[in-house]
Design an enzyme around this catalytic site. Sequence first.
Site, PDB file in Angstrom:
ATOM      1  N   ASP A  31       0.829  -1.211   0.000  1.00  6.40           N
ATOM      2  CA  ASP A  31       0.000   0.000   0.000  1.00  6.40           C
ATOM      3  C   ASP A  31       0.860   1.256   0.000  1.00  6.40           C
ATOM      4  O   ASP A  31       1.999   1.241   0.462  1.00  6.40           O
ATOM      5  CB  ASP A  31      -0.922  -0.036   1.234  1.00  6.40           C
ATOM      6  CG  ASP A  31      -2.141   0.858   1.061  1.00  6.40           C
ATOM      7  OD1 ASP A  31      -2.379   1.364  -0.059  1.00  6.40           O
ATOM      8  OD2 ASP A  31      -2.859   1.057   2.058  1.00  6.40           O
ATOM      9  N   HIS A  48       2.252   3.687  -8.925  1.00  3.90           N
ATOM     10  CA  HIS A  48       2.066   2.263  -9.192  1.00  3.90           C
ATOM     11  C   HIS A  48       3.224   1.721 -10.022  1.00  3.90           C
ATOM     12  O   HIS A  48       3.712   0.612  -9.773  1.00  3.90           O
ATOM     13  CB  HIS A  48       0.729   2.019  -9.888  1.00  3.90           C
ATOM     14  CG  HIS A  48      -0.440   2.300  -8.996  1.00  3.90           C
ATOM     15  ND1 HIS A  48      -1.408   3.228  -9.295  1.00  3.90           N
ATOM     16  CD2 HIS A  48      -0.768   1.810  -7.781  1.00  3.90           C
ATOM     17  CE1 HIS A  48      -2.300   3.270  -8.313  1.00  3.90           C
ATOM     18  NE2 HIS A  48      -1.934   2.421  -7.377  1.00  3.90           N
ATOM     19  N   LEU A 142      11.436 -20.125  -5.153  1.00  4.79           N
ATOM     20  CA  LEU A 142      10.348 -19.342  -4.546  1.00  4.79           C
ATOM     21  C   LEU A 142       9.054 -19.462  -5.350  1.00  4.79           C
ATOM     22  O   LEU A 142       9.060 -19.315  -6.568  1.00  4.79           O
ATOM     23  CB  LEU A 142      10.755 -17.859  -4.492  1.00  4.79           C
ATOM     24  CG  LEU A 142       9.676 -16.870  -4.030  1.00  4.79           C
ATOM     25  CD1 LEU A 142       9.453 -16.984  -2.525  1.00  4.79           C
ATOM     26  CD2 LEU A 142      10.044 -15.441  -4.401  1.00  4.79           C
TER      27      LEU A 142
HETATM   28  C1  V0D Z   1       0.474  -1.820  -8.504  1.00  6.96           C
HETATM   29  C2  V0D Z   1       2.556  -2.049  -6.346  1.00  6.96           C
HETATM   30  C3  V0D Z   1       3.439  -6.335 -10.464  1.00  6.96           C
HETATM   31  C4  V0D Z   1       1.131  -2.391  -6.107  1.00  6.96           C
HETATM   32  C5  V0D Z   1       3.224  -2.863  -7.406  1.00  6.96           C
HETATM   33  C6  V0D Z   1      -2.751  -5.868 -12.046  1.00  6.96           C
HETATM   34  C7  V0D Z   1       0.078  -1.978  -7.085  1.00  6.96           C
HETATM   35  C8  V0D Z   1       2.807  -2.520  -8.789  1.00  6.96           C
HETATM   36  C9  V0D Z   1       2.322  -6.979 -10.956  1.00  6.96           C
HETATM   37  C10 V0D Z   1       2.279  -8.301 -11.591  1.00  6.96           C
HETATM   38  C11 V0D Z   1       0.958  -3.959  -9.688  1.00  6.96           C
HETATM   39  C12 V0D Z   1       1.121  -9.063 -11.570  1.00  6.96           C
HETATM   40  C13 V0D Z   1       1.096 -10.310 -12.149  1.00  6.96           C
HETATM   41  C14 V0D Z   1       2.225 -10.810 -12.739  1.00  6.96           C
HETATM   42  C15 V0D Z   1       3.384 -10.091 -12.764  1.00  6.96           C
HETATM   43  C16 V0D Z   1       3.414  -8.834 -12.176  1.00  6.96           C
HETATM   44  C17 V0D Z   1       1.269  -6.096 -10.710  1.00  6.96           C
HETATM   45  C18 V0D Z   1      -0.854  -5.236 -10.586  1.00  6.96           C
HETATM   46  C19 V0D Z   1      -0.388  -4.119  -9.951  1.00  6.96           C
HETATM   47  C20 V0D Z   1      -2.318  -5.351 -10.790  1.00  6.96           C
HETATM   48  F1  V0D Z   1       2.210 -12.050 -13.304  1.00  6.96           F
HETATM   49  N1  V0D Z   1       3.106  -5.158  -9.943  1.00  6.96           N
HETATM   50  N2  V0D Z   1       1.784  -4.994 -10.088  1.00  6.96           N
HETATM   51  N3  V0D Z   1      -0.036  -6.234 -10.959  1.00  6.96           N
HETATM   52  N4  V0D Z   1       1.402  -2.818  -9.047  1.00  6.96           N
END
Ligand code: V0D
Length: 251
Positions: A31, A48, A142
Amino acid sequence: MKIPFINHNHSDESIHISHDHIPDHIAIIMDGNGRWAQKRGMPRVVGHKEGISTVVKIVNAAVKCKIKVLTLYTFSTENWKRPKPEVDTILKLPKQFLQIYLPELMANNVRIKTIGDTSHLPPHTREAVQYAVERTRDNNGLQLNFALNYGGRQEILNAMKEVFADITDAKLSIDDVDEDAFSSYLYTAGLPDPDLLIRTGGEKRLSNYLPWQLAYTEFWFTDVLWPDFSEKEFIQALEEYRLRKRRYGGL
Ligand code: V0D
């Protein structure tokens, strides 16, 4: 990386890492990304994107610490309520993340999985993630779970409905529905419950994240916003977890 685990094996000074009380499974609520950007006068989506580089840092730290399972809350069922442009940008992040970091994750022997209802994600998101899940299927380091369109109460309701269907189909007897049997209907089937929950960004609540699985979990909160979170705080969380376990381990 320095791992501040004390050597209890005084007979051999060369072994200076004690692996007692390292959590097997860590869950993280990442968060504070939007606030991180707003504080700098930038749009929330910049936060983000910045959060992505923290994800890879912490995944690599978890690999080094020999954590078995890391479960990251990336997109909740509630996140659909955000402004559409923000949702659209967030749903592009998995592909952007994987384009840059999938080779590194492969080299680190990381296995990617998802939890949540991915069927309602846009095809471009689903396909990018599905590709990564398949590419990393045979890795045995992991296990990295991304919670995508995840909601805890919804998970429990879905499980309950599947249990009911199996009872109706005589595949399951109602007397056999104990905690272990029920757990096998959740997205986290087969995984140990998280030992440690980390939440960044200052809020101290669960936000519908793994409510069943976190029943006995140690919680660790920090005001640090996710883009500023680093290996230093991650190690601090591990160290505090270890001290808590040691403190009541003797009881
Ligand atoms: C936004 C901070 C990696 C939190 C990190 C779709 C919120 C960056 C992924 C990710 C998000 C998801 C699946 C995957 C590989 C990477 C990601 C989302 C948001 C929401 F197979 N960061 N990340 N997915 N944020």
